[in-house]
Enzyme design. Structure first.
Site, mmCIF file in Angstrom:
data_model
loop_
_atom_site.group_PDB
_atom_site.id
_atom_site.type_symbol
_atom_site.label_atom_id
_atom_site.label_comp_id
_atom_site.label_asym_id
_atom_site.label_seq_id
_atom_site.Cartn_x
_atom_site.Cartn_y
_atom_site.Cartn_z
ATOM 1 N N CYS A 122 0.844 -1.211 0.000
ATOM 2 C CA CYS A 122 0.000 0.000 0.000
ATOM 3 C C CYS A 122 0.869 1.247 0.000
ATOM 4 O O CYS A 122 1.664 1.463 0.919
ATOM 5 C CB CYS A 122 -0.913 -0.011 1.227
ATOM 6 S SG CYS A 122 -1.823 1.534 1.445
ATOM 7 N N CYS A 158 0.553 3.507 3.241
ATOM 8 C CA CYS A 158 0.977 3.073 4.565
ATOM 9 C C CYS A 158 2.293 3.739 4.964
ATOM 10 O O CYS A 158 3.114 4.126 4.116
ATOM 11 C CB CYS A 158 1.144 1.545 4.599
ATOM 12 S SG CYS A 158 -0.432 0.661 4.764
ATOM 13 N N HIS A 163 -3.776 0.493 8.487
ATOM 14 C CA HIS A 163 -4.360 0.215 7.172
ATOM 15 C C HIS A 163 -5.720 -0.481 7.274
ATOM 16 O O HIS A 163 -6.537 -0.391 6.350
ATOM 17 C CB HIS A 163 -3.367 -0.660 6.387
ATOM 18 C CG HIS A 163 -3.825 -1.025 5.016
ATOM 19 N ND1 HIS A 163 -3.775 -0.151 3.949
ATOM 20 C CD2 HIS A 163 -4.348 -2.186 4.531
ATOM 21 C CE1 HIS A 163 -4.235 -0.750 2.857
ATOM 22 N NE2 HIS A 163 -4.585 -1.999 3.193
ATOM 23 N N ASN A 165 -13.842 9.736 -0.553
ATOM 24 C CA ASN A 165 -14.466 8.679 -1.346
ATOM 25 C C ASN A 165 -14.104 7.354 -0.692
ATOM 26 O O ASN A 165 -12.925 7.007 -0.598
ATOM 27 C CB ASN A 165 -13.964 8.686 -2.785
ATOM 28 C CG ASN A 165 -14.438 9.899 -3.551
ATOM 29 O OD1 ASN A 165 -15.536 10.404 -3.304
ATOM 30 N ND2 ASN A 165 -13.624 10.391 -4.462
ATOM 31 N N SER A 204 -9.285 4.175 -5.151
ATOM 32 C CA SER A 204 -8.315 3.196 -5.651
ATOM 33 C C SER A 204 -7.517 2.530 -4.551
ATOM 34 O O SER A 204 -6.752 1.602 -4.812
ATOM 35 C CB SER A 204 -7.358 3.875 -6.644
ATOM 36 O OG SER A 204 -6.670 4.951 -6.005
ATOM 37 N N HIS A 229 -6.896 2.143 2.122
ATOM 38 C CA HIS A 229 -6.331 2.769 3.315
ATOM 39 C C HIS A 229 -7.196 3.983 3.696
ATOM 40 O O HIS A 229 -7.593 4.761 2.826
ATOM 41 C CB HIS A 229 -4.893 3.234 3.026
ATOM 42 C CG HIS A 229 -4.147 3.634 4.253
ATOM 43 N ND1 HIS A 229 -3.287 2.785 4.912
ATOM 44 C CD2 HIS A 229 -4.131 4.802 4.958
ATOM 45 C CE1 HIS A 229 -2.772 3.412 5.955
ATOM 46 N NE2 HIS A 229 -3.274 4.644 6.008
ATOM 47 N N HIS A 235 -8.444 7.350 4.197
ATOM 48 C CA HIS A 235 -7.908 8.645 3.798
ATOM 49 C C HIS A 235 -8.993 9.504 3.162
ATOM 50 O O HIS A 235 -10.073 9.021 2.819
ATOM 51 C CB HIS A 235 -6.762 8.467 2.795
ATOM 52 C CG HIS A 235 -7.208 8.026 1.431
ATOM 53 N ND1 HIS A 235 -7.602 6.734 1.144
ATOM 54 C CD2 HIS A 235 -7.329 8.730 0.254
ATOM 55 C CE1 HIS A 235 -7.940 6.642 -0.132
ATOM 56 N NE2 HIS A 235 -7.785 7.846 -0.686
ATOM 57 N N GLN A 250 -9.365 13.544 0.780
ATOM 58 C CA GLN A 250 -8.645 14.469 -0.086
ATOM 59 C C GLN A 250 -9.061 15.916 0.201
ATOM 60 O O GLN A 250 -10.149 16.165 0.722
ATOM 61 C CB GLN A 250 -8.919 14.160 -1.559
ATOM 62 C CG GLN A 250 -8.488 12.777 -1.999
ATOM 63 C CD GLN A 250 -8.716 12.576 -3.483
ATOM 64 O OE1 GLN A 250 -8.229 13.353 -4.319
ATOM 65 N NE2 GLN A 250 -9.453 11.524 -3.831
#
Length: 744
Positions: free
Chosen positions: A443, A446, A509, A549, A557, A560, A562, A564
């Site tokens: 990943c 990570c 993760h 998302n 995609s 993990h 997260h 934006q």
């Protein structure tokens, strides 16, 4: 109006009894053109049915008890039709019990039933709502049980019911008119033999208008029975002196004059009115047939004089209405109508003058008595009948297509709840529930791992922020010189400058927001604050969009945890539209749109999912996605920088609880796009903004069935099936304990 009454009564039946009625029946009120108080004196009358009805929705049942519901009184009543029925304390029900009693006396057998009834026949206005009730109910029972009762017998059943169960010694006219009425016809009725003749009643350029004095009466208290006793006494005296007299039709003025002393002044006047009124009925029938409205008006005026001075059943209000209306242009005649001591006057008016006459009399009556006079414009209509028209279904927000308005975007959405019942044979997504490790060597998000561009992540703990390796916006200040084409309104271009960043929520993760601790989510919120502040301070950054998302179905995609940040020089379209509508509302009302909206939602409660001291989660009234929600701050906060430390904790808590409910819905890691909407960073004051966060999840029926925004949604407007209220109820009932930890 008839269709509206039918729709309401049918829906009332369904609401009360949980099923559809078998059939619907209509029974009208009546007017009496002339011939008042002579029906019980075996005289002639000239009534007609009108387009004011009692509606019955009815269904035969196998139950022991029959159920009645009167919508206009919001009262229920039950009875075993096989019992020995007696009048009770529920007055409207007594009329119906009397009907059952009279039908049983005929040797007819009826079963149990459910009936709901509603009416637009004004009660106490002299339009015979009681006769409509009795006869309509009798007609309905005859119809559903195929009793074979003819119409004349139905009128007698109604009259007997009123005599024996309501205590009113009425004549037969009201019931007869209600049952035998025809459109544009009056009935000349012989109240002795019940022989009848129809006369045309085409009013052409005239109309019949009823003025309701709003002095209410009931027959029991109006002196109706007193008048009947007086004329009964009078005809007895006359018969005792004149053997050839069978009823009032045989009485002459000479007879009355000779017996005036024996009759006494009061009974003499009562008898005089009756014999003169019987004669007026004959003349009025011919006047109507010949459309001689002048003659008809004169007869109406004479009748009122007789009712007021000889029969003495008028009152000051009725006399005032008649006296004043006869002064108006276009009025041919007027009289009081009905039992008396209140109720209505009937007025024959030219259509072209009706509105002016109504306005004038309403004002005069208000000035004289401080009473708001009611007005009924009536048409001569059909008598009691089974309703065969197509029943227009009353709108139901849970069953029928409708559009809802989104004030934030100034857009409409089509809601189609009936489609939620359709079977699904469309695409189903594969559920990927493999357990992820706390650290994935493959990943690129990570800690300690190398990203695609060759940069190595630090061995971070908690949140980590970095510049997006493949940004949609560029930070460079690019020189832009518009050319001729750029000035064309059809080919407009503006360069866009901005910064894209990624925020990893955690070094773990395996986690997602609902699986993180509240204190760790608080750390994420702190980073959001820092990024919003630092980016917003850049002179060219006018908007900072924070969004997540989650799930591959939403285009994510990497699993993990997260989100934006896109910070840019322009205010993007969705935010700009929202900004415009928020400002428009604020400028008009002086407070924020979402402040007012939230107050109303909290009052209604039907779309609330979660609530704590500082935040509310709700499914918006205008929600597009199946389980779309919005988090709104209770306090008027413009942006995330205004949070107190306590509000940060409460915001983190409600984020965790909401996303936990999402995961529990289909017991899967629930995909969504979520984002914060807050004030722009353009350096301007934005009192119109109110902090909120949107969640747009695509899943519809299960973990494998999602909603697609295609076809109509792309070409016309957004559409959803399950209603926002239904979605909120589903989410509200879900546990706040994550399904993965329930057995821990």
């Amino acid at each position: 109006m008839t269709n509206k009454l039918v729709d309401f009564t049918v829906q009332t039946f369904k609401k009360q009894f949980g099923e559809d009625p078998d059939s619907v029946y209509m029974s009208p009120g009546r007017i009496n053109i002339i011939g008042e108080h002579v029906d019980y004196n075996n005289g002639f009358v000239l009534p007609a049915a009108i387009d004011k009805y009692i509606c019955f929705a009815i269904k035969a049942t196998d139950s022991e008890l029959s159920e009645f519901y009167a919508a206009d009184y919001n009262e229920k009543f039950t009875v075993n039709v096989n019992d020995d029925l007696k009048p009770g304390s529920t007055r409207w029900a007594n009329y119906m019990l009397g009907v059952i009693h009279e039908i049983k006396k005929l040797g007819k057998k009826i079963g149990s039933f459910k009936v709901a009834l509603s009416s637009d026949v004004p009660i106490g206005a002299g339009l015979s709502s009681s006769a409509a009730l009795e006869c309509g109910f009798a007609y309905a029972l005859d119809s559903i049980y195929k009793l074979g009762i003819d119409r004349k017998t139905i009128t007698i059943i109604g009259q007997s019911s009123e005599h024996n169960f309501a205590g009113v010694k009425c004549g037969i006219m009201d019931q007869f008119a209600s049952v035998f009425g025809k459109k544009d016809k009056v009935i000349k009725l012989d109240c002795n033999t019940l022989d009848y003749t129809y006369y045309d009643a085409k009013l052409d350029d005239h109309c019949l208008v009823l003025f309701d004095s709003c002095v209410k009466h009931t027959h029991l208290t109006s002196g109706y029975n007193d008048r009947r006793n007086e004329v009964d006494r009078g005809i007895s005296i006359i018969k005792a002196n004149y053997s050839e007299v069978k009823d009032y039709r045989d009485v002459t003025h000479d007879m009355l004059e000779k017996l005036k002393g024996e009759l006494g002044e009061v009974i003499y006047k009562r008898c005089r009115y009756v014999i003169e009124e019987i004669k007026r009925v004959e003349e009025a029938a011919l006047a109507l047939q010949n459309q001689d409205f002048k003659k008809l008006g004169e007869l109406l005026n004479e009748t009122h004089k007789g009712l007021s001075q000889d029969y003495e059943v008028s009152c000051s209000e009725l006399d005032f209405l008649v006296e004043e209306v006869l002064k108006e242009k276009g009025v041919s005649g007027a009289r009081m109508m009905g039992g008396g001591f209140g109720g209505c006057t009937i007025n024959l008016i030219k259509k072209e003058d009706a509105d002016n006459v109504i306005a004038s009399i309403q004002k005069k009556y208000k000035d004289a008595f401080n009473i708001d006079m009611k007005v009924y414009q009536v048409n001569i209509s059909e008598g009691t009948h089974k309703y065969e028209g197509k029943q227009k279904v009353t709108f139901s927000i849970t069953e029928h297509p409708h559009r809802r308005y989104n004030p934030l975007l100034d857009q409409w959405i089509l809601v189609s709840p009936q489609r939620a019942k359709r079977p699904w044979k469309g695409q189903q997504e594969k559920v990927n529930e493999e357990k992820r490790p706390q650290h994935d060597k493959s990943c690129y998000l990570c800690s300690g791992n190398t990203r695609v561009n060759g940069d190595k992540n630090p061995n971070y703990k908690g949140p980590f922020v970095f510049k997006n390796d493949f940004p949609s916006l560029l930070n460079e200040d690019i020189s832009f010189q518009p050319n001729d084409q750029d000035d064309d309104e059809l080919f407009r271009i503006n360069p866009e400058r901005g910064i894209n960043r990624v925020i990893c929520f955690s070094d773990d993760h395996s986690l997602t927001l609902p699986e993180m601790k509240v204190e760790d989510i608080v750390k994420v919120i702190t980073v959001w604050q820092e990024e919003y502040k630092s980016l917003g301070l850049m002179d060219y950054i006018n908007h900072v969009q924070i969004f997540e998302n989650k799930g591959s179905v939403m285009g994510c995609s990497n699993p993990h945890p997260h989100c934006q940040i896109w910070a840019q020089s322009s205010i993007p379209t969705q935010a700009e539209i929202t900004q415009k509508n928020l400002k428009k509302y604020y400028d008009k009302n002086g407070h924020t749109l979402l402040e007012d909206y939230l107050k109303k939602e909290l009052n209604k409660s039907e779309r609330i999912v979660l609530e704590n001291e500082s935040f509310v989660v709700l499914v918006p009234f205008w929600a597009t996605w199946p389980y779309e929600t919005m988090i709104i701050s209770k306090r008027n906060i413009k942006n995330i920088l205004e949070f107190t430390e306590e509000e940060k904790k409460l915001y983190a808590a409600i984020l965790k609880e909401l996303t936990t409910k999402y995961d529990n819905l289909f017991e899967t890691s629930f995909p969504y796009s979520a984002g914060i909407h807050q004030s722009p960073t353009d350096g301007k004051n934005h009192p119109e903004w109110h902090f909120h966060m949107h969640f747009y999840p695509p899943l519809l029926r299960s973990a494998t069935v999602k909603k697609f925004m295609v076809g109509y949604e792309m070409l016309a407007e957004a559409q959803r099936d399950i209603t926002p209220e239904q979605s909120a109820e589903v989410l509200r009932k879900l546990s706040s304990v994550h399904y993965k930890t329930r057995n821990d």
